[in-house]
Design an enzyme around this catalytic site. Structure first.
Site, short mmCIF file in Angstrom:
data_model
loop_
_atom_site.label_atom_id
_atom_site.label_comp_id
_atom_site.label_asym_id
_atom_site.label_seq_id
_atom_site.Cartn_x
_atom_site.Cartn_y
_atom_site.Cartn_z
N ASP A 5 0.84 -1.20 0.00
CA ASP A 5 0.00 0.00 0.00
C ASP A 5 0.88 1.25 0.00
OD1 ASP A 5 -2.67 1.37 0.41
OD2 ASP A 5 -1.61 2.01 2.23
N GLU A 32 -1.94 -5.39 -3.48
CA GLU A 32 -0.99 -4.59 -2.69
C GLU A 32 0.15 -5.48 -2.18
OE1 GLU A 32 -3.93 -1.10 -1.00
OE2 GLU A 32 -3.55 -2.85 0.25
#
Length: 128
Positions: free
Chosen positions: A40, A111
């Site tokens: 992320d 992610e």
């Protein structure tokens, strides 16, 4: 086509890709949660850098809104869908059934894969 081929990276450490594809419900000891956290941040950095260069006259607030609209599980899930990530995930039987949780699972896994690319190949590999 293998996932590595779709990602354009031959992993030196294939175990890191396997961990990125493993949801906590399937194996909490070797799950992708920590990789998801890192991925992320890597994604946010790459998107922030791109927006910073593309919009030189925008202020911080406008750039922040753009980043938040792009770095979200929905966008990651769309990319995960495009590359067929779902077929590679290691999930429990109930998670594999999909349903409403499919999008968030895909987004989180993407992610984690971004983090695996970053850790295995560096920032240029993750950026690509």
């Amino acid at each position: 086509m293998s996932l590595s081929e779709k990602l354009g990276h031959d992993f030196r450490d294939p175990d890191i890709l396997k961990r990125a594809l493993t949801h906590a419900g399937a194996n909490s000891a070797g799950s992708n949660e920590r990789l998801e956290f890192l991925g992320d941040r890597v994604l946010a950095l790459v998107v922030s850098e791109t927006l910073y260069q593309k919009y030189p006259n925008e202020d911080e607030g406008a750039l922040t809104r753009r980043v938040h609209s792009l770095v979200r599980w929905e966008a990651c899930a769309r990319v995960g869908d495009e590359i067929g990530l779902w077929d590679h995930l290691i999930l429990t039987r109930s998670e594999a059934a999909g349903g409403r949780a499919r999008g968030p699972l895909l987004g989180s896994a993407l992610e984690a894969v971004i983090a695996a690319l970053y850790l295995d190949g560096g920032m240029d590999v993750a950026r690509a």
